[in-house]
Structures are given as C-alpha cells and as structure tokens.
Design a protein around this motif. Sequence first.
Motif, PDB file in Angstrom:
ATOM      1  N   ALA A  62      48.775   8.749 168.289  1.00 31.82           N
ATOM      2  CA  ALA A  62      49.370   7.840 167.307  1.00 31.82           C
ATOM      3  C   ALA A  62      48.346   6.775 166.941  1.00 31.82           C
ATOM      4  CB  ALA A  62      50.622   7.187 167.877  1.00 31.82           C
ATOM      5  N   SER A  63      48.111   6.613 165.658  1.00 37.36           N
ATOM      6  CA  SER A  63      47.159   5.606 165.208  1.00 37.36           C
ATOM      7  C   SER A  63      47.738   4.210 165.428  1.00 37.36           C
ATOM      8  CB  SER A  63      46.847   5.803 163.726  1.00 37.36           C
ATOM      9  OG  SER A  63      47.999   5.505 162.961  1.00 37.36           O
ATOM     10  N   GLU A  64      46.892   3.210 165.345  1.00 33.99           N
ATOM     11  CA  GLU A  64      47.361   1.830 165.485  1.00 33.99           C
ATOM     12  C   GLU A  64      48.362   1.488 164.395  1.00 33.99           C
ATOM     13  OE1 GLU A  64      44.563  -1.320 166.192  1.00 33.99           O
ATOM     14  OE2 GLU A  64      43.187   0.083 167.152  1.00 33.99           O
ATOM     15  N   ASP A  65      48.160   2.017 163.190  1.00 32.98           N
ATOM     16  CA  ASP A  65      49.093   1.759 162.088  1.00 32.98           C
ATOM     17  C   ASP A  65      50.483   2.302 162.404  1.00 32.98           C
ATOM     18  OD1 ASP A  65      47.129   0.483 160.614  1.00 32.98           O
ATOM     19  OD2 ASP A  65      46.572   2.309 159.528  1.00 32.98           O
ATOM     20  N   VAL A  66      50.539   3.490 162.981  1.00 29.41           N
ATOM     21  CA  VAL A  66      51.826   4.086 163.350  1.00 29.41           C
ATOM     22  C   VAL A  66      52.492   3.245 164.433  1.00 29.41           C
ATOM     23  CG1 VAL A  66      52.906   6.100 164.439  1.00 29.41           C
ATOM     24  CG2 VAL A  66      51.197   6.422 162.663  1.00 29.41           C
ATOM     25  N   GLN A  67      51.714   2.808 165.402  1.00 30.88           N
ATOM     26  CA  GLN A  67      52.275   1.981 166.473  1.00 30.88           C
ATOM     27  C   GLN A  67      52.782   0.646 165.950  1.00 30.88           C
ATOM     28  OE1 GLN A  67      49.948   1.588 170.052  1.00 30.88           O
ATOM     29  NE2 GLN A  67      49.166   3.666 169.849  1.00 30.88           N
ATOM     30  N   LYS A  68      52.028   0.044 165.050  1.00 22.16           N
ATOM     31  CA  LYS A  68      52.453  -1.245 164.485  1.00 22.16           C
ATOM     32  C   LYS A  68      53.744  -1.100 163.685  1.00 22.16           C
ATOM     33  CE  LYS A  68      47.905  -3.354 164.184  1.00 22.16           C
ATOM     34  NZ  LYS A  68      46.814  -3.759 163.309  1.00 22.16           N
ATOM     35  N   SER A  69      53.848  -0.017 162.903  1.00 23.83           N
ATOM     36  CA  SER A  69      55.056   0.169 162.108  1.00 23.83           C
ATOM     37  C   SER A  69      56.252   0.473 163.008  1.00 23.83           C
ATOM     38  CB  SER A  69      54.868   1.270 161.072  1.00 23.83           C
ATOM     39  OG  SER A  69      54.696   2.523 161.692  1.00 23.83           O
ATOM     40  N   ALA A  70      56.029   1.138 164.133  1.00 23.44           N
ATOM     41  CA  ALA A  70      57.126   1.423 165.077  1.00 23.44           C
ATOM     42  C   ALA A  70      57.600   0.142 165.745  1.00 23.44           C
ATOM     43  CB  ALA A  70      56.668   2.422 166.111  1.00 23.44           C
ATOM     44  N   CYS A  71      56.690  -0.777 166.013  1.00 16.20           N
ATOM     45  CA  CYS A  71      57.049  -2.032 166.670  1.00 16.20           C
ATOM     46  C   CYS A  71      57.771  -2.969 165.705  1.00 16.20           C
ATOM     47  CB  CYS A  71      55.810  -2.726 167.215  1.00 16.20           C
ATOM     48  SG  CYS A  71      55.119  -1.895 168.643  1.00 16.20           S
ATOM     49  N   SER A  72      57.480  -2.881 164.445  1.00 17.84           N
ATOM     50  CA  SER A  72      58.097  -3.803 163.490  1.00 17.84           C
ATOM     51  C   SER A  72      59.417  -3.269 162.929  1.00 17.84           C
ATOM     52  CB  SER A  72      57.136  -4.104 162.334  1.00 17.84           C
ATOM     53  OG  SER A  72      56.840  -2.927 161.617  1.00 17.84           O
ATOM     54  N   ALA A  73      59.740  -2.027 163.259  1.00 18.03           N
ATOM     55  CA  ALA A  73      60.981  -1.421 162.740  1.00 18.03           C
ATOM     56  C   ALA A  73      62.207  -1.936 163.477  1.00 18.03           C
ATOM     57  CB  ALA A  73      60.905   0.083 162.848  1.00 18.03           C
TER      58      ALA A  73
END
Length: 73
Positions: A62-73
């Motif tokens: 998982a890219s950092e972008d995917v992780q960031k979007s998962a955390c902000s959801a």
Amino acid sequence: MGQDQKVRLADEIFAQYKPTMLASILALPRMGVGMVQLEVPLHILLVAFQAMKRSGHMWPIASEDVQKSACSA
C-alpha cells in the motif's frame, strides 16, 4: 513466539515490504497508543505475516497515499 523470532520476522517484513508495514504499527504511539498496547497490533502483524508466508500469498504494498486516505476516511 519468542523475542528472537519476533525480531527475525520484523526484519523479514522490513526486507520484503520496506518500512511500510512496520511503519503503520510504529506510528501508533504518536496517536496516543501506549507501548503495552502496541504489542497487540504488532503481534497481529507478525502472526498474519507468518500465515501469508505459509500460504504462499504476497501482500500488495500500500502506497503512502493509500494509507493516508484510509486514515482520513
């Protein structure tokens, strides 16, 4: 699982998945998770990694972008 085995598995996770997998766990103290509580997600990661390894499957990275979007959801 002994401490030595945990360290070897963590090293293997780091080598295969770079710091991505471990960084997600190690960032938890910044979110207020105590060191004793940190053992739970770390243990889950190590056991899940062993299961994936034995099954022959590989986790997608998982890219950092995917992780960031998962955390902000």
